[in-house]
Scaffold this active site. Structure first.
Site: not given
Ligand SMILES: Cc1cc2nc3c(=O)[nH]c(=O)nc-3n(C[C@H](O)[C@H](O)[C@H](O)COP(=O)(O)OP(=O)(O)OC[C@H]3O[C@@H](n4cnc5c(N)ncnc54)[C@H](O)[C@@H]3O)c2cc1C
Length: 432
Positions: A25-26, A31, A34, A98, A160, A164, A417, A422
């Protein structure tokens, strides 16, 4: 990704299954894109500020397809980097969905693989309320790939992601309304931060409607939203940012004996172990603190526990975080309200001022900084900021808060400064 790479580095034989794009997602719909959009949106004000400094810029024009194309190119580059990192670490890659079949079995593309440990890190997905016409709404997932920028947008939510995107749309020239059923933005943050960010965003032109909850959406020539009080609003785009749900549907976890919470989150202990000892979970799928650096830290603590013989519990204390709204918000530690609950008596130090950069412009934005101090120990237990680059400032302050620095130690630190930062070391008199 992080758990795979670090575990492989400790000598584990690792396979990963990913059915989407590398980086999760990130990198793809969170992130990174965004923040790129947020930079893009900020230029509108930068051009205006530049005038106060003697610059003449022609009428600025913004081209959405250019931003989208450049963003997609950068994300594709990151996807490739992430994949090559896994390849270099010797991780076996499966580009497929999976499902868990048992305590040691995973099915990938019709084949069952066995493993001593299974890690579920499937993230989360946006949830939409079941109201009539909800199919006309988008979530943040689609917002990253809009064919064209709408003239008007309504963003629903107060967390957030909602703030944003409201700032992004507004900055890019979209007439933007933020609607929220409650009374204050950023629930869980310091209350004053929630109130003040609403004032700042409103001053920049985001219309904010509190107590507004959509009841139905109709698509005519434009989108019509009916609210629970019967009022109607019209727009060209409606985006819901009203929450996310852990990605555990049809993953086979329950039949493997893994306990899930009511919201679908994998229930884990302090070592990220589920109710089945060989199955662990980290990141958003556990719905603890849903941030990228927290997910990657949980992954590294787990790798250390399983493959380096160093049992390492998660540490969710004093996690700093930022909201890349305009202006930025960042925070670490306890809100004033939480600190009063936990420590009883607290001292509050705060400052609100117009930053030096804006003094030669007509901008009225105020930078706000607040320290929350436990009166008995004099430890700084919370630091909060609204203002330019708040995330960059709070990251440094977070080290001091994490180390348990006292207000006196903040005071002993010499400021840089002239900066806004600061102020955090020159707040002399408590305001409360
Ligand atoms: C719009 C938005 C903005 C964000 N901005 C920020 C930010 O500025 N700073 C910050 O720290 N966090 C931010 N976040 C949160 C951050 O993206 C998540 O906390 C982070 O991505 C979580 O990581 P994760 O590995 O748990 O899951 P994810 O990053 O969601 O990864 C999960 C992965 O698993 C895969 N998957 C799912 N199910 C299966 C399956 N059954 N088999 C194989 N693959 C699978 C998915 O395709 C995905 O790639 C934001 C989130 C969003 C939606």
């Amino acid at each position: 990704m992080r758990a795979s790479r670090v575990s492989a580095g400790y000598g584990a034989k690792v396979a990963i299954a990913e059915d989407g794009r590398f980086g999760g997602t990130c990198v793809n719909v969170g992130c990174i894109p965004k923040k790129l959009f947020s930079y893009a949106a900020h230029f509108r004000e930068d051009f205006e500020i530049a005038r106060g400094y003697g610059w003449t810029v022609g009428e600025p024009r913004f081209d959405w397809p250019t931003l989208l194309k450049n963003k997609d190119r950068e994300i594709a580059r990151l996807n490739a980097v992430y994949e090559s990192v896994l390849v270099k670490a010797g991780v076996e890659i499966h580009r497929s969905r999976a499902t868990v079949k048992g305590p040691h079995e995973v099915e990938i593309a019709g084949r069952v693989k066995t493993a001593k440990h299974i890690l579920v890190a499937t993230g989360s997905w946006p949830v939409l309320p079941p109201i009539p016409g909800i199919e006309h709404a988008i979530t943040s997932n689609e917002a990253f790939a809009l064919e064209r920028l709408p003239r008007r947008a309504i963003v629903v939510g107060a967390g957030y992601i909602a703030l944003e995107f409201a700032s992004i749309f507004q900055g890019l020239g979209v007439e933007t309304t933020l609607t929220y059923r409650g009374k204050r933005l950023l629930r869980g943050f310091d209350a004053e931060i929630g109130t003040r960010i609403a004032e700042e965003m409103a001053a920049k032109g985001v219309a904010i409607c509190f107590g507004c909850e959509p009841a139905a959406i109709r698509r005519k020539q434009e989108i019509e939203i009916e609210f629970t009080d019967g009022s109607l609003r019209h727009t060209d785009l409606v985006m819901f940012a009203t929450g996310r749900r852990p990605n555990t549907a049809q993953l086979g976890l329950e039949s493997a004996g893994v306990k899930l919470a009511a919201d679908g989150a994998v229930m884990v202990n302090a070592y990220s172990a589920s109710s089945v000892p060989s199955i662990h979970a980290v990141g958003d799928v556990t719905n603890r603190i849903n941030l990228t650096p927290v997910a990657t830290a949980e992954a590294m603590w787990l790798a250390r526990t399983l493959f380096r013989g160093e049992p390492t519990p998660v540490d969710h204390e004093n996690v700093p975080t930022a909201v890349f709204a305009n202006p930025n918000v960042a925070t670490v530690g306890l809100s004033e309200e939480k600190a009063r609950e936990r420590h009883g008596e607290v001292d509050i130090y705060q400052a609100s001022f117009r930053s030096l950069k804006l003094t030669m412009t007509e901008k009225t934005e105020r930078t706000f900084m607040k320290l929350v101090v436990d009166r008995a120990s004099q430890r700084v237990v919370g630091a909060h900021m609204i203002g330019a680059d708040a995330g960059e400032v709070i990251q440094g302050v977070a080290i001091a808060v994490k180390l348990g620095a006292t207000k006196q130690q903040f005071d002993q630190t010499i400021g840089i400064h002239p900066t806004a930062a600061e102020e955090f070391v020159t707040l002399r008199e408590p305001s409360k």
